[in-house]
Write an enzyme that holds these catalytic residues in place. Structure first.
Site, PDB file in Angstrom:
ATOM      1  N   SER A 224      39.769 115.781  50.922  1.00 39.98           N
ATOM      2  CA  SER A 224      39.554 114.894  49.767  1.00 39.98           C
ATOM      3  C   SER A 224      38.158 115.032  49.146  1.00 39.98           C
ATOM      4  O   SER A 224      37.967 114.676  47.991  1.00 39.98           O
ATOM      5  CB  SER A 224      39.777 113.441  50.175  1.00 39.98           C
ATOM      6  OG  SER A 224      38.762 113.024  51.067  1.00 39.98           O
ATOM      7  N   ARG A 225      37.198 115.541  49.908  1.00 37.77           N
ATOM      8  CA  ARG A 225      35.826 115.578  49.370  1.00 37.77           C
ATOM      9  C   ARG A 225      35.676 116.399  48.093  1.00 37.77           C
ATOM     10  O   ARG A 225      34.919 116.013  47.199  1.00 37.77           O
ATOM     11  CB  ARG A 225      34.840 116.034  50.454  1.00 37.77           C
ATOM     12  CG  ARG A 225      34.408 114.868  51.321  1.00 37.77           C
ATOM     13  CD  ARG A 225      33.539 115.264  52.487  1.00 37.77           C
ATOM     14  NE  ARG A 225      33.251 114.077  53.292  1.00 37.77           N
ATOM     15  CZ  ARG A 225      33.029 114.088  54.590  1.00 37.77           C
ATOM     16  NH1 ARG A 225      33.045 115.227  55.261  1.00 37.77           N
ATOM     17  NH2 ARG A 225      32.783 112.964  55.238  1.00 37.77           N
TER      18      ARG A 225
ATOM     19  N   TYR B 269      30.020 107.368  48.684  1.00 38.70           N
ATOM     20  CA  TYR B 269      31.288 107.199  49.436  1.00 38.70           C
ATOM     21  C   TYR B 269      31.906 108.512  49.913  1.00 38.70           C
ATOM     22  O   TYR B 269      31.459 109.579  49.572  1.00 38.70           O
ATOM     23  CB  TYR B 269      32.274 106.287  48.730  1.00 38.70           C
ATOM     24  CG  TYR B 269      32.842 106.649  47.380  1.00 38.70           C
ATOM     25  CD1 TYR B 269      32.654 107.882  46.775  1.00 38.70           C
ATOM     26  CD2 TYR B 269      33.622 105.695  46.707  1.00 38.70           C
ATOM     27  CE1 TYR B 269      33.219 108.156  45.541  1.00 38.70           C
ATOM     28  CE2 TYR B 269      34.184 105.969  45.474  1.00 38.70           C
ATOM     29  CZ  TYR B 269      33.976 107.203  44.907  1.00 38.70           C
ATOM     30  OH  TYR B 269      34.542 107.459  43.695  1.00 38.70           O
ATOM     31  N   GLU B 270      32.902 108.344  50.792  1.00 39.58           N
ATOM     32  CA  GLU B 270      33.488 109.464  51.558  1.00 39.58           C
ATOM     33  C   GLU B 270      32.408 110.237  52.305  1.00 39.58           C
ATOM     34  O   GLU B 270      32.414 111.457  52.368  1.00 39.58           O
ATOM     35  CB  GLU B 270      34.345 110.361  50.664  1.00 39.58           C
ATOM     36  CG  GLU B 270      35.618 109.633  50.270  1.00 39.58           C
ATOM     37  CD  GLU B 270      36.742 110.530  49.794  1.00 39.58           C
ATOM     38  OE1 GLU B 270      36.782 111.692  50.194  1.00 39.58           O
ATOM     39  OE2 GLU B 270      37.587 110.031  49.044  1.00 39.58           O
ATOM     40  N   GLY B 271      31.483 109.487  52.881  1.00 38.40           N
ATOM     41  CA  GLY B 271      30.369 110.074  53.613  1.00 38.40           C
ATOM     42  C   GLY B 271      29.171 110.183  52.698  1.00 38.40           C
ATOM     43  O   GLY B 271      29.231 110.860  51.680  1.00 38.40           O
TER      44      GLY B 271
END
Lengths: 261, 388
Positions: B242-243, B363-365
């Site tokens: 997803s990244r 977000y997402e890390g």
């Protein structure tokens, strides 16, 4: 319910140019789109089909390139597309176009309802819809803003006028032209676009439609264009911003100042 | 070959997403930003246009695309509104764990409704004491007969309350730390599953971010993805996939702000000429465009690697998210600068692009975590003789 939607391929108006020598639109290098009013006609056709079943057939008259707007209509959900294309159709005015489209509709056979946009944004005549109805000898309701209570026998339409609307009952078959207030056209879907890309488009020539050659194309067109010119550029507008009471005062002062009132 | 070597289907996705963004989202984006709520009508349009089908396999009702297709659509939507884009893309994030780890039965049960857009998906990992550090996770899923019994809170969940299908990471065996986490699909309406605080965010306001609350929520054991203990792996593999999508969102936001800034600079007259004719502005536009183009190509490359099925995608995936989001923050800041005083005002979209860009670095890390992932990987590769 068999519905035919007649559409027109028009140049994207933001960049229309006129050849001053021939008085015709320069179409080379200009993107073609579905006449925006016709997208409301397509949407209305699809909505009626979704309610009552049947089929929406989209039709246009034009050169082979007009297939692109037919494919766009297919991607919105129309089931079948017909292109009336023949060198002899070229140069048609609204009368010859109405005749040719009416021949195309006769060729289909059983048709309950024909829907057109109220007018095309290039010619702005609003004549082809009523012209088709006349040639098919069926009722015509122009400027339709809403369709109510439609079934196999007939329907009620609101016909929009400048001061309000007429409520008109009509039997079927009939032809309506629609205004943009009637609905909000849907976006095409990806599946629709994929299918539209592969779809077969039926082509009919003048011979296929058994057209009277003296009634089509330039030969069949009583209209003579003497001159076309671009309107002179408008002066720069001015927008007054602020509270309504203040802006109204400013506007009134400006109008007085300019001697308009 | 077209500019980015897109397939015909990918070109179609790009054109359709662009048309929806321009015709349907642009007229309402300021209002959506102001209202701070889920853009239900727009999501319905995206669903009817099959855009939720592009990341779901054909056998489960989708159109068979993957990360690349999701990136293309996300970028186009983000050029106009990064908030709407994340409301959309987060359904992909929620669906990826099921696509990657679900059984045939689970896929048949959940994916067709996600592909049609009838149901929205979401992903729940972050907690008050566990974000990047999964080991601190407190939400538990205790096996009890044929059910799991869920307790705990998830925070900052995109599409929280709006989504119907949630992939939740919870501890099935706390003593094992990260190896005791599992991924479980929870559906809206299950007893004991409720929604808490709705966040009031700086940017991406056309999306809902909300807390999930589990109080003795009983979830059938058949909703467990793969097997117990794989939760951390599910989360990491999901993020690997997803990244690039976050990268695409960042590229779209950056490009959208450039488009607006260039238009403004061409019209704004100072000293008798458009400000775009000044070298200072022109060079800014050149730098912004070059960096965004570099980010776009890295994102496409990462997305294509993800879809190719090669194993080691963590590094390239993290790089695409890291680089694109840093570029987006810089580019949107400079786009606002080109607008001058007007850019600071809400009347123009420049400040919204800047607010929307910030989250992509978080977000997402966070980008700090991305650098950890990348740095560690590079050092490992170097040691094992896999130098570039």
């Amino acid at each position: 319910m068999n519905i035919v939607v007649c559409i027109k391929q028009v140049p994207d108006t933001t960049d229309v140019k006129i050849n001053p020598e021939t008085n015709t639109l320069i179409r080379e290098g200009v993107d073609s789109i579905i006449n925006p009013f016709d997208t409301y006609a397509i949407e209305e056709g699809l909505r009626i089909k979704e309610k009552l079943g049947g089929e929406v057939i989209v039709m246009t008259m034009g050169p082979p390139q007009a297939e692109s707007v037919l494919r766009e209509a297919l991607s919105m959900g129309c089931g079948e597309a017909i292109l009336l294309t023949d060198r002899n159709f070229a140069g048609a005015d609204t009368w010859a176009t109405s005749y040719t489209l009416s021949r195309g509709i006769k060729k289909i056979g059983e048709v309950d309802l024909i829907i057109c946009g109220k007018q095309a944004i290039d010619g702005d005549t609003a004549q082809v819809g009523p012209g088709i109805a006349e040639m098919l000898d069926i009722p015509c309701i122009t400027y339709t803003g809403k369709i109510k209570d439609i079934d196999e026998n007939g329907f009620t339409a609101l016909r929009m006028t400048e001061s309000g609307h007429n409520v008109i009952k009509s039997p079927l078959p009939a032809l309506i032209t629609v205004v943009k207030e009637i609905n909000e056209p849907r976006m095409p879907s990806l599946r629709g676009k994929m299918n539209a890309k592969k779809a077969d488009i039926t082509h009919y020539t003048a011979a296929d439609l058994a057209c009277n050659l003296e009634s089509i194309g330039q030969l069949g067109s009583p209209t003579v264009v003497r001159k076309i010119f671009a309107p002179p550029a408008k002066g720069k507008g001015e927008i007054f911003k602020g509270e309504p009471a203040d802006t109204a005062e400013k506007l009134a002062a400006e109008l007085k100042d300019k001697g308009i009132v | 070959m077209n500019e980015y070597n897109f397939t015909e289907d990918q070109l179609m996705i790009r054109d359709l997403a662009r048309q929806i963004a321009e015709d349907k989202i642009r007229p309402v984006r300021a209002e959506l930003d102001e209202k701070d709520e889920f853009p239900e009508e727009i999501i319905k349009i995206l669903a009817d246009s099959d855009l939720f089908a592009i990341f779901v396999p054909e056998e489960y009702g989708g159109l068979g695309g993957g990360a690349m297709e999701l990136c293309i659509a996300t970028e186009e939507l983000s050029k106009v509104c990064g908030g709407v884009a994340v409301s959309y893309a987060a359904s992909g994030l929620g669906a990826f764990p099921i696509i990657l780890f679900g059984s045939d039965e689970q896929k048949k049960k959940f994916l067709p409704a996600i592909a049609s857009g009838e149901k929205i998906a979401a992903f729940g990992l972050t907690e008050p004491n566990a974000g990047s550090d999964v080991g601190g996770m407190e939400t538990t899923a205790e096996k009890d007969g044929d059910d799991y019994n869920l307790n705990g809170n998830k925070i900052f969940i995109t599409n929280g309350g709006v989504a119907d299908i949630y992939t939740i990471i919870a501890m099935t065996n706390k003593s094992r730390g990260a190896r005791g986490a599992s991924a479980i699909v929870v559906e809206k309406g299950m007893d004991g599953f409720d929604f808490g605080k709705k966040e009031d965010k700086m940017g991406i306001r056309a999306t809902v971010t909300r807390e999930l609350v589990f109080e003795d929520c009983r979830v059938p054991a058949e909703n467990l993805l793969k097997r117990e203990g794989l939760g951390f792996i599910v989360a990491m593999k999901t993020f690997d996939k997803s990244r690039p999508g976050i990268g695409a969102q960042a590229v779209g936001i950056a490009q959208g702000s450039i488009n607006e800034a260039v238009e403004y600079a061409s019209q704004r007259i100072q000293f008798g000429q458009p400000v775009s004719s000044f070298q200072a502005v022109r060079h800014m536009i050149a730098n912004m465009s070059t960096k965004t183009e570099a980010a776009r190509n890295l994102v496409y490359h990462a997305a294509r690697m993800v879809d190719s099925g090669v194993k080691n995608i963590s590094k390239i995936s993290a790089m695409s998210k890291l680089f694109a989001s840093d570029v987006a923050m810089e580019v949107t800041t400079n786009a606002l600068q080109i607008f001058g005083g007007s850019g600071y005002m809400k009347e123009y979209p420049a400040e919204k692009f800047m607010r929307d860009a910030k989250i992509t670095q978080i977000y997402e890390g966070t980008n700090q975590i991305q650098r950890d992932v990348i740095g560690l990987k590079v050092i490992k590769e170097n040691k094992s003789g896999k130098k570039k």
